[in-house]
Design an enzyme around this catalytic site. Structure first.
Site, mmCIF file in Angstrom:
data_model
loop_
_atom_site.group_PDB
_atom_site.id
_atom_site.type_symbol
_atom_site.label_atom_id
_atom_site.label_comp_id
_atom_site.label_asym_id
_atom_site.label_seq_id
_atom_site.Cartn_x
_atom_site.Cartn_y
_atom_site.Cartn_z
ATOM 1 N N ASP A 114 0.706 -1.263 -0.101
ATOM 2 C CA ASP A 114 0.033 -0.039 -0.104
ATOM 3 C C ASP A 114 0.910 1.185 0.127
ATOM 4 O O ASP A 114 2.048 1.232 0.213
ATOM 5 C CB ASP A 114 -0.848 -0.074 1.331
ATOM 6 C CG ASP A 114 -1.978 1.053 1.159
ATOM 7 O OD1 ASP A 114 -2.138 1.500 0.108
ATOM 8 O OD2 ASP A 114 -2.487 1.237 2.227
ATOM 9 N N LYS B 93 -16.803 16.309 -1.365
ATOM 10 C CA LYS B 93 -15.295 16.380 -1.386
ATOM 11 C C LYS B 93 -15.112 14.859 -1.897
ATOM 12 O O LYS B 93 -15.735 13.993 -1.302
ATOM 13 C CB LYS B 93 -14.474 16.966 -0.438
ATOM 14 C CG LYS B 93 -14.307 15.956 0.769
ATOM 15 C CD LYS B 93 -13.153 16.588 1.770
ATOM 16 C CE LYS B 93 -13.132 15.802 2.794
ATOM 17 N NZ LYS B 93 -14.276 15.411 3.635
ATOM 18 N N ASP C 122 -1.970 -1.220 6.174
ATOM 19 C CA ASP C 122 -2.239 -0.781 7.613
ATOM 20 C C ASP C 122 -3.751 -0.810 7.725
ATOM 21 O O ASP C 122 -4.235 -0.439 8.887
ATOM 22 C CB ASP C 122 -1.470 0.378 8.003
ATOM 23 C CG ASP C 122 -1.837 1.640 7.047
ATOM 24 O OD1 ASP C 122 -2.526 1.350 5.995
ATOM 25 O OD2 ASP C 122 -1.383 2.570 7.283
ATOM 26 N N ASP D 58 -7.157 -3.174 3.306
ATOM 27 C CA ASP D 58 -5.899 -4.157 3.062
ATOM 28 C C ASP D 58 -6.011 -5.618 3.486
ATOM 29 O O ASP D 58 -5.444 -6.680 3.312
ATOM 30 C CB ASP D 58 -4.502 -3.695 3.460
ATOM 31 C CG ASP D 58 -4.155 -2.307 3.203
ATOM 32 O OD1 ASP D 58 -4.286 -2.073 1.924
ATOM 33 O OD2 ASP D 58 -3.745 -1.509 3.921
#
Length: 1119
Positions: free
Chosen positions: A405, A534, A740, A744
């Site tokens: 990642d 957003k 993390d 994942d």
């Protein structure tokens, strides 16, 4: 479309902008990525768990969910604010401390463990130990049959059985010690949670929770106790560990169910929050929780064996098979050819067979392997790499592909706003001499709207409000933390915004939409409500039909879109994370003041929004990442970035950290001035794949992607990450995945080695991973890879050294029967070889350093993935058992052992099977042909000749030639018919044979210490423990020979002359010479393949400079 600018009076009343402040990077409390984890599959064990829970539901004593939250709060004496949960006072610290003393910590009683006796019994019943116990019992049976002739069996049987118990004791001790070490490291990672006490949000260990505490839980967190929800936003929990439910369950303060396991306002200890956030009141802690009441049902399934474990097991089975077969065959040969006509033939032949068996089996090998791995695991822990499985420590060294990642793993996860683009104007958030762009001004067109969206459309918040803003910590993920820091530094009344503009509706960020939306009671000229949004720029732009230009909403044109594309590309190309901001001033005629927004009804707009601008944030690489990736690539390990960021952002970061060095297909086309389609697949080596392409990729596309040395997957979802891992494994890659966040965890579980982060990692990622980086430093992964490779190398050297002494033990026993020579070495002395000096010296390999400072990291992985290996793997797959699917669950049913045996047995009678069995591959296994050749055909034979020469020289010096020795043996003159002088001479010869093996093994120890360099030089003296092992091992060997009292037990002679030991010393020197010549020849005709040198790697340490942080993007795009 309503105007995007509200009345001036409202703006001046509710938004007070400070002068622009100089931004400084500050540490924030890390949070998990807002993505849902993998849904677990309902296994047979989980089905049993669900059935058992159904039986225990009646015994669950939870009734709080049936009462109003106010009554429960009063019962626990706690102050809560249902309307604004964040303003709750919670418990007083003094009250909480008293309750902790009264009720005890919030921990579960340890589950019932296997008793130490049963663990020891399991160690004792291993194949090696059972064989030794059987041999010991047979010795005592022989002793009972012929007590006088088999008197030595009194000691031999006791030693064989004692060896089994000692092996088991060592394995048991090391297992217990390793478990304690692992537990000590796990204790460094206690679960923590956020609670509200004394009106402040604080983080405490979950063990300190008490009844009545107000807990705040968000996506990625594990629920620390049984709590009753009184405020939440789009909250979902995964109860699979308790109920086996595969789907996330919605949580809401309103409940209609009587069953506590179905109640929507309860969250249980151990459940995982997979979406949203919420506040809850602790109603059960420790063993009183639902998890505590059914703790026995939550145990996980046993993990499968690691590749190294399987290879060690295979080696043990091979050795045991050879030992048993040889003993049986030569028992029959010895009985029918030699001892059949002699008195006591069965006894003599069985003694001989036991000697053959003992000679083959390296009795001390199990203990050696266990201790080597334990020492290696401790050393890895010292490198901040915690491996959960002791025998899996080598897996890290075998990795061929590392998928990582970006945020929080490669980068610092400390986002800082760098640039703002609004109304076609670019502003820099930093003041710097290197900044040639427009200075940031909070009153510039579009900036007030961007600040408002950044502050209000957010789930991040400060931990407290009674200290200055720079001294506060932000509770939220890195991106929202950066936006909150920026907004709070430029809005004077920031702490009052949530009260001035209360949130009435929210759609949280998720991996499908890739945007977050809030609607606020923020009045404007045409209505009461204002929608703020957003998210990913390309997603936001699709929702917009107008753009904010100098305070006015104007139709979005092609020219606007082109300016957006150019600026977005420019921002992303600098490695910045880019977010788009938009708003919609909801008209009163469509959304009256009493309108109630509902997510299920979707009575809120998602089109015709007004595009406000772009904001870029910088997340710089972590220190040491660039060098770490460079070392991985130099070691032949493919490193891929799998991120949710924009492709341009991911590519820019990749170029900073050695992940991408060459040109992509698009860059090649741009340089050549042609279209992308005209660039051939062989003309570029780097590729960046957008997540939207993954679902439509064919097998040929996947082959093309994995054939490129530099790959980035951008805008990926959890499903995509799992697909990437599966396709890589299908090609034969040993895949490591670092991560993390919750998003994942599916890939972490599926990977051969999941690597989670300790500090920033979520609980679910740590549970899914097989390895944890205690310091969150990606560079620790590289140290772990090097350590894993060193473990494999040292273990291989140790086994090579250990089994070499088998030949000088086996061959003399065979000659004893076939050629009727006197027995050169007894079974007793064979045992003290294996468990005496050999054990001391073989353990010293655990501390051997790499043969060169960067040697191990220049070698290819031991199971490299090449076109030939991929083709072979697919060829083998076509002849494997076809999968059988369960018609109900559509899950693959594994074949039975009988079915597999029948399939494999039939395959053995085909030529294809044997061709593939002996087909040359580039794979390196623990015990290969080269190692067996060294031990049994090369140095093993040299040691056998050296020991036999020593044996016969001693006999000859005593007046017995080899021919005479054979005659005397046939007449049993070295046995019952011999004189005291004859027996003493045999004892001297056997002692010299025994010491000769020890001395030659000392030289072999140094010969086995090198695999790539010559066996002499400074390296041979680096490991000081080598000489400690030699001293203890040699001292033990000489003690056994020269201690007068041990003569009766071992049949040695204290009168053995040192002069004869010069013969094995000479052979030892020859072993070093042979090893040198062998190494030179191997270098010439079979050189060790090294990883190709990668041109362009930047190994200069990653530096953090103010210039690189503050240098803005040059405004070279026309306004």
């Amino acid at each position: 479309m309503a105007s995007s600018q509200g009345p001036d009076a409202i703006q001046q009343q509710k938004l007070e902008f400070n002068e622009p402040l100089k931004m400084s990077r500050t540490r924030t409390v890390p949070s998990t990525n807002n993505t849902q984890g993998k849904k677990p599959v309902l296994s047979e064990k989980e089905q049993e768990k669900r059935d058992a829970i159904a039986q225990k539901e009646k015994s669950l004593d939870i009734t709080e969910h049936l009462f109003p939250i106010e009554e429960i709060a009063a019962r626990h004496g706690v102050s809560i604010d249902v309307a604004k949960a964040g303003n709750s006072r919670g418990l007083d610290s003094a009250v909480a401390a008293q309750r902790l003393i009264e009720n005890g910590p919030n921990i579960l009683s340890p589950p019932k463990q296997i008793s130490p006796f049963m663990k020891f019994f399991h160690c004792l019943t291993s194949l090696f130990n059972l064989l030794l116990i059987l041999a010991g019992i047979l010795n005592y049976i022989l002793l009972a049959v012929d007590p006088q002739g088999n008197k030595v069996n009194t000691y031999l049987g006791a030693i064989l059985i004692a060896v089994a118990f000692i092996n088991a004791a060592i394995e048991f001790y090391q297992a217990q010690k390793s478990a304690a070490v692992l537990q000590s490291f796990l204790n460094l990672m206690p679960q923590k949670c956020y609670v509200v006490r004394d009106g402040k949000s604080i983080q405490i260990p979950a063990a300190e929770l008490v009844l009545g505490d107000v807990v705040f839980a968000r996506m990625g967190d594990k629920i620390p106790a049984d709590i009753m929800i009184f405020a939440c936003t789009d909250m979902k929990v995964d109860n699979s560990s308790l109920t086996g439910e595969t789907d996330p369950q919605d949580r809401n303060p309103v409940n209609e169910h009587k069953n506590p396991l179905e109640a929507r306002n309860l969250c249980f200890n151990g459940s995982l929050v997979v979406n949203g956030e919420g506040y809850g009141l602790v109603i059960r802690t420790g063993d009183n929780t639902v998890l505590g009441q059914i703790a026995g049902l939550t145990a996980g399934e046993d993990a499968g064996k690691s590749p190294l474990s399987r290879e060690i097991d295979d080696f043990v089975k091979i050795i045991a098979t050879i030992a048993i077969t040889t003993a049986i065959v030569f028992f029959l040969i010895g009985y029918f050819a030699v001892y059949r006509s002699q008195a006591g033939g069965i006894s003599s032949t069985l003694n001989f067979a036991i000697g053959i068996f003992v000679a083959w089996v390296p009795e001390g090998l199990p203990a050696t392997v266990t201790m080597l791995l334990t020492i290696a695991a401790k050393r890895m822990a010292a490198q901040n790499v915690l491996v959960k499985d002791l025998t899996g420590v080598e897996t890290l060294g075998a990795i061929t592909l590392l998928a990582t990642d970006k945020t929080g793993t490669l980068t610092r996860n400390q986002m800082t706003v760098t640039n703002i683009w609004s109304s076609h104007n670019l502003y820099s958030a930093f003041r710097s001499a290197a900044n040639a762009g427009s200075p940031f001004d909070a009153s510039s067109p579009g900036i007030p709207e961007i600040l408002s969206i950044a502050a209000l459309c957010s789930r991040a918040k400060f931990d407290r409000t009674d200290v200055p803003i720079p001294e506060r910590q932000v509770l939220g993920d890195a991106t929202e933390s950066g936006l909150i820091r920026f907004a709070s530094a430029n809005i004077g009344n920031f702490d009052q915004l949530s009260d001035l503009y209360p949130k009435v509706f929210e759609v949280p960020f998720n991996s499908e939409n890739k945007w977050a939306m809030t609607i606020h009671n923020k009045e404007h000229a045409n209505g009461k409500f204002t929608l703020l949004i957003k998210g990913a720029p390309e997603r936001i732009l699709r929702l917009c039909s107008t753009i904010l230009m100098n305070g006015e909403a104007v139709p979005l044109t092609i020219e606007h879109s082109k300016a957006y594309d150019d600026m977005y590309a420019l921002m992303a190309s600098k490695g910045h994370r880019v977010l788009a901001f938009a708003q919609f001033l909801l008209p009163r005629d469509q959304y009256p003041d009493d309108h109630v927004f509902d997510k299920e009804k979707k009575n809120y707009p998602t089109t015709n929004l007004t595009f406000v601008g772009l904001v870029s944030l910088e997340d710089p690489p972590k220190h040491g990442v660039r060098e770490a990736i460079g070392r991985c690539r130099s070691a032949g390990i493919r490193v891929m970035m799998v991120t949710g960021d924009h492709p341009l952002t991911a590519e820019a970061i990749g170029r900073k950290i050695n992940l991408i060095l060459s040109d992509t297909k698009e860059l090649v086309a741009k340089q050549r001035g042609c279209s992308v389609d005209e660039v051939g697949d062989d003309e570029y080596n780097a590729i960046v794949i957008h997540g939207e392409q993954i679902d439509s990729l064919t097998e040929q596309d996947w082959d093309l992607i994995f054939s490129k040395p530099e790959v980035i997957f951008a805008r990926t979802s959890p499903k995509h990450k799992l697909q990437i891992v599966k396709h890589a494994q299908a090609m034969g890659h040993i895949v490591g995945v670092t991560g993390d966040g919750v998003n994942d965890s599916p890939a972490l579980k599926k990977a051969d080695l999941g690597i989670a982060m300790n500090i920033s990692g979520s609980d679910v990622s740590k549970e899914a991973a097989a390895m944890i980086l205690l310091d969150d430093n990606f560079a620790s992964t590289v140290r772990g890879i090097e350590e894993g490779r060193l473990i494999f190398t040292n273990l291989k050297k140790s086994i090579q050294y250990t089994i070499t002494h088998s030949m000088p033990e086996v061959v003399p026993n065979l000659l004893y029967v076939i050629a009727s020579i006197p027995l050169p070495i007894s079974a007793m002395l064979i045992l003290v070889i294996d468990l005496g000096f050999e054990l001391f010296m073989s353990l010293t390999f655990a501390w051997d350093a790499p043969e060169s400072s960067y040697g191990l990291m220049r070698l290819l992985p031991r199971k490299p993935v090449t076109p030939a290996s991929i083709e072979r793997r697919r060829r083998l797959a076509t002849r494997a058992l076809p999968p059988v699917l369960d018609p109900e669950t559509n899950e693959e049913i594994p074949p039975s052992k009988l079915t597999r045996f029948h399939h494999d047995f039939k395959a053995m009678f085909t030529s294809v099977y044997w061709h593939e069995r002996f087909e040359h591959t580039d794979d390196e296994i623990l015990v290969d042909g080269g190692l067996l050749s060294w031990a049994y055909l090369e140095v093993g034979i040299i040691e056998t000749i050296g020991a036999l020469v020593t044996f016969f020289v001693v006999l000859n010096e005593g007046g017995v030639s080899p021919a005479q020795a054979v005659m005397m043996q046939k007449k049993n003159m070295f046995g019952a018919n011999g004189t005291a002088e004859d027996l003493e001479l045999l004892a001297k010869a056997q002692s010299s044979f025994y010491l000769g093996i020890m001395i030659m093994q000392m030289f072999n120890l140094f010969a086995c210490k090198t695999r790539y360099r010559l066996p002499f030089g400074k390296y041979m003296f680096q490991n000081k423990r080598t000489f400690v092992g030699l001293a203890f091992g040699g001292g033990l060997g000489f003690f056994i020979v020269y201690c007068p009292g041990l003569k009766v037990v071992f049949g040695t002679s204290p009168h053995t002359e040192f002069l004869y030991l010069l013969i094995p010393m000479a052979f030892g020197v020859f072993i070093i010479f042979y090893a040198t010549m062998r190494r030179l020849i191997m270098r010439r005709f079979r050189p060790t393949p090294l990883s190709e040198e990668i041109i362009g790697l930047n190994m200069i340490p990653t530096m953090k400079t103010m210039f690189s942080r503050t240098k803005s993007i040059q405004p070279n795009v026309a306004n």
